[in-house]
Design a protein around this motif. Structure first.
Motif, PDB file in Angstrom:
ATOM      1  N   GLY A 186       0.440  -1.414 -13.068  1.00 49.45           N
ATOM      2  CA  GLY A 186       0.740   0.018 -13.120  1.00 49.45           C
ATOM      3  C   GLY A 186       2.073   0.397 -12.524  1.00 49.45           C
ATOM      4  N   GLY A 187       2.885  -0.620 -12.171  1.00 49.33           N
ATOM      5  CA  GLY A 187       4.175  -0.340 -11.553  1.00 49.33           C
ATOM      6  C   GLY A 187       5.344  -0.783 -12.409  1.00 49.33           C
ATOM      7  N   GLY A 188       5.155  -0.789 -13.714  1.00 51.93           N
ATOM      8  CA  GLY A 188       6.239  -1.164 -14.614  1.00 51.93           C
ATOM      9  C   GLY A 188       6.191  -2.598 -15.089  1.00 51.93           C
ATOM     10  N   ASN A 218       0.854  -1.182   0.000  1.00 54.22           N
ATOM     11  CA  ASN A 218       0.000   0.000   0.000  1.00 54.22           C
ATOM     12  C   ASN A 218       0.890   1.232   0.000  1.00 54.22           C
ATOM     13  OD1 ASN A 218       0.954   0.338   2.619  1.00 54.22           O
ATOM     14  ND2 ASN A 218      -0.931  -0.350   3.591  1.00 54.22           N
ATOM     15  N   THR A 219       0.301   2.399   0.094  1.00 49.70           N
ATOM     16  CA  THR A 219       1.069   3.641  -0.004  1.00 49.70           C
ATOM     17  C   THR A 219       2.204   3.684   1.012  1.00 49.70           C
ATOM     18  OG1 THR A 219      -0.827   4.878  -0.850  1.00 49.70           O
ATOM     19  CG2 THR A 219       0.937   6.151   0.178  1.00 49.70           C
ATOM     20  N   GLN A 220       1.918   3.332   2.248  1.00 49.38           N
ATOM     21  CA  GLN A 220       2.945   3.420   3.274  1.00 49.38           C
ATOM     22  C   GLN A 220       4.070   2.421   3.039  1.00 49.38           C
ATOM     23  OE1 GLN A 220       1.576   3.601   7.329  1.00 49.38           O
ATOM     24  NE2 GLN A 220       3.620   3.206   8.168  1.00 49.38           N
ATOM     25  N   VAL A 221       3.735   1.203   2.614  1.00 46.24           N
ATOM     26  CA  VAL A 221       4.771   0.211   2.340  1.00 46.24           C
ATOM     27  C   VAL A 221       5.689   0.710   1.228  1.00 46.24           C
ATOM     28  CG1 VAL A 221       5.257  -2.149   1.612  1.00 46.24           C
ATOM     29  CG2 VAL A 221       3.326  -1.696   3.133  1.00 46.24           C
ATOM     30  N   TYR A 222       5.091   1.241   0.158  1.00 45.11           N
ATOM     31  CA  TYR A 222       5.910   1.781  -0.939  1.00 45.11           C
ATOM     32  C   TYR A 222       6.825   2.893  -0.437  1.00 45.11           C
ATOM     33  CZ  TYR A 222       3.206  -0.574  -4.646  1.00 45.11           C
ATOM     34  OH  TYR A 222       2.637  -1.493  -5.472  1.00 45.11           O
ATOM     35  N   GLN A 223       6.287   3.797   0.343  1.00 51.36           N
ATOM     36  CA  GLN A 223       7.078   4.915   0.842  1.00 51.36           C
ATOM     37  C   GLN A 223       8.197   4.438   1.758  1.00 51.36           C
ATOM     38  OE1 GLN A 223       3.863   7.267   2.470  1.00 51.36           O
ATOM     39  NE2 GLN A 223       3.774   8.583   0.661  1.00 51.36           N
ATOM     40  N   GLU A 224       7.907   3.430   2.566  1.00 49.99           N
ATOM     41  CA  GLU A 224       8.942   2.891   3.447  1.00 49.99           C
ATOM     42  C   GLU A 224      10.049   2.210   2.640  1.00 49.99           C
ATOM     43  OE1 GLU A 224       7.492   0.504   6.648  1.00 49.99           O
ATOM     44  OE2 GLU A 224       6.199   2.091   7.459  1.00 49.99           O
ATOM     45  N   ILE A 225       9.666   1.491   1.581  1.00 49.31           N
ATOM     46  CA  ILE A 225      10.669   0.849   0.725  1.00 49.31           C
ATOM     47  C   ILE A 225      11.572   1.891   0.092  1.00 49.31           C
ATOM     48  CG2 ILE A 225      11.008  -0.447  -1.422  1.00 49.31           C
ATOM     49  CD1 ILE A 225       8.502  -2.071  -0.686  1.00 49.31           C
ATOM     50  N   VAL A 229      -7.744  10.637  -9.150  1.00 43.70           N
ATOM     51  CA  VAL A 229      -6.572  11.420  -8.740  1.00 43.70           C
ATOM     52  C   VAL A 229      -5.746  10.663  -7.707  1.00 43.70           C
ATOM     53  CG1 VAL A 229      -5.801  13.553  -7.639  1.00 43.70           C
ATOM     54  CG2 VAL A 229      -7.696  13.613  -9.271  1.00 43.70           C
ATOM     55  N   GLY A 230      -6.420  10.019  -6.774  1.00 43.31           N
ATOM     56  CA  GLY A 230      -5.719   9.225  -5.773  1.00 43.31           C
ATOM     57  C   GLY A 230      -4.939   8.090  -6.401  1.00 43.31           C
ATOM     58  N   MET A 231      -5.514   7.474  -7.433  1.00 42.60           N
ATOM     59  CA  MET A 231      -4.821   6.394  -8.123  1.00 42.60           C
ATOM     60  C   MET A 231      -3.612   6.910  -8.876  1.00 42.60           C
ATOM     61  SD  MET A 231      -5.084   3.094  -8.442  1.00 42.60           S
ATOM     62  CE  MET A 231      -3.307   2.940  -8.359  1.00 42.60           C
ATOM     63  N   MET A 232      -3.733   8.094  -9.454  1.00 38.10           N
ATOM     64  CA  MET A 232      -2.596   8.702 -10.148  1.00 38.10           C
ATOM     65  C   MET A 232      -1.450   8.967  -9.169  1.00 38.10           C
ATOM     66  SD  MET A 232      -4.649  11.366 -12.643  1.00 38.10           S
ATOM     67  CE  MET A 232      -3.149  12.223 -13.160  1.00 38.10           C
ATOM     68  N   ASP A 233      -1.794   9.421  -7.978  1.00 36.86           N
ATOM     69  CA  ASP A 233      -0.773   9.677  -6.951  1.00 36.86           C
ATOM     70  C   ASP A 233      -0.097   8.375  -6.534  1.00 36.86           C
ATOM     71  OD1 ASP A 233      -1.365  12.371  -6.998  1.00 36.86           O
ATOM     72  OD2 ASP A 233      -2.710  12.281  -5.263  1.00 36.86           O
ATOM     73  N   LEU A 234      -0.889   7.326  -6.339  1.00 35.06           N
ATOM     74  CA  LEU A 234      -0.332   6.045  -5.925  1.00 35.06           C
ATOM     75  C   LEU A 234       0.554   5.451  -7.019  1.00 35.06           C
ATOM     76  CD1 LEU A 234      -0.032   3.715  -3.958  1.00 35.06           C
ATOM     77  CD2 LEU A 234      -2.196   2.775  -4.835  1.00 35.06           C
ATOM     78  N   GLN A 255       2.384   7.038  -9.115  1.00 32.84           N
ATOM     79  CA  GLN A 255       3.667   7.735  -9.079  1.00 32.84           C
ATOM     80  C   GLN A 255       4.517   7.262  -7.898  1.00 32.84           C
ATOM     81  OE1 GLN A 255       5.003   9.863 -11.449  1.00 32.84           O
ATOM     82  NE2 GLN A 255       6.789   9.388 -10.210  1.00 32.84           N
ATOM     83  N   ILE A 256       3.884   7.053  -6.750  1.00 31.20           N
ATOM     84  CA  ILE A 256       4.598   6.535  -5.579  1.00 31.20           C
ATOM     85  C   ILE A 256       5.149   5.143  -5.868  1.00 31.20           C
ATOM     86  CG2 ILE A 256       4.264   5.712  -3.206  1.00 31.20           C
ATOM     87  CD1 ILE A 256       2.216   8.025  -2.886  1.00 31.20           C
TER      88      ILE A 256
END
Length: 259
Positions: A141-143, A28-35, A76-81, A83-84
């Motif tokens: 959506g992550g490559g 999720n968003t936090q896991v990605y940010q922590e990585i 918009v939230g999905m677009m932000d995620l 990018q993260i």
């Protein structure tokens, strides 16, 4: 930074990062940010020369994205995620140190994308792989659509992406998605042994090697050869190069300093 969903152990210049987000170590968003954060910290850590990424337990490396989070996102939230997500995987792929995925179970969707962003992949005999996004009415959506075809070729990539079906570790090995398949109880030790071997190599040369391979894969041959030559010149100018040659002439093990 304090990490809620990650653990990190450092030993013999090898950092082992374990994703711990029950159930399934989902992203999720936090896991990605922590990585992204921990990769930056490890990149700057002079006491780390190689990194292993794995999932907690034996059921899942990363079973995919956290569907509960996705269900609540607007466009918009999905677009932000997205990018993260992209930032996280690109950080791993372009890190100046080698990263090994130790795939201990399911690697689905974002989990397979995470594995593909690593330099090397070792899988348990029980590991499973899939891009199931088509069954949810979306695409990776992550490559995933791009990285998988560079590994297996476009035709096989389309088969995996279009059908969204699961393949086992042996099939993943045949397709060169993973470099090695081992018994479950040997996975952690094998991944760490590979990492220890890499940690003993010349750090700057490994950095230049990764740069030449990754960057050269996306340009024409002549441009790629120029990148290789520039990277070679950079590694040749190091103290490690002098130490490597001296060690060979003196018939001893080199003591690389990353300088």
């Amino acid at each position: 930074m304090n990490y809620e969903f990650l653990r990190c152990d450092i030993e013999n210049k090898v950092a082992t990062v374990t994703i711990s987000h029950s159930p399934g170590n989902k992203l999720n968003t936090q896991v990605y940010q922590e990585i992204t954060q921990i990769m930056g910290e490890l990149e700057a850590n002079e006491h780390v020369n190689a990194i292993v990424i794995t999932g907690e337990g034996e059921e899942a490396f990363v079973a995919g994205a956290d569907i509960n989070e996705l269900a609540d996102l607007d466009t918009v939230g999905m677009m932000d995620l997205t990018q993260i997500t992209r930032t996280s995987y690109s950080k791993i792929e372009n890190l100046n140190k080698p990263v090994i995925a130790s795939i201990n179970g399911e690697a689905r969707g974002g989990g397979l994308e995470l594995a593909l962003s690593c330099d090397l992949r070792i899988a348990s005999e029980y590991a499973q792989f899939a891009f199931p996004e088509i069954n949810l009415g979306v695409i990776p959506g992550g490559g995933g659509t791009q990285r998988i075809q560079k590994v297996v070729g476009q035709g096989t990539a389309k088969e995996l992406l279009y059908f969204g079906e699961t393949i086992d570790a042996e099939r993943a090995y045949q397709l060169q998605i993973v470099n090695k398949v081992v018994d479950q109880n040997e996975l952690s030790s094998t991944a760490k042994e590979w990492a220890r071997k890499l940690a003993q190599k010349a750090p700057v040369a490994l950095r230049m090697m990764k740069l030449a391979v990754n960057t050269g894969a996306n340009v024409d041959l002549e441009s790629a050869l120029t990148i290789e030559a520039t990277s070679y010149d950079g590694s040749f100018a190091t103290q490690d190069r002098k130490e490597g040659i001296a060690a060979r002439l003196e018939n001893r093990k080199p003591n690389f300093k990353g300088r």
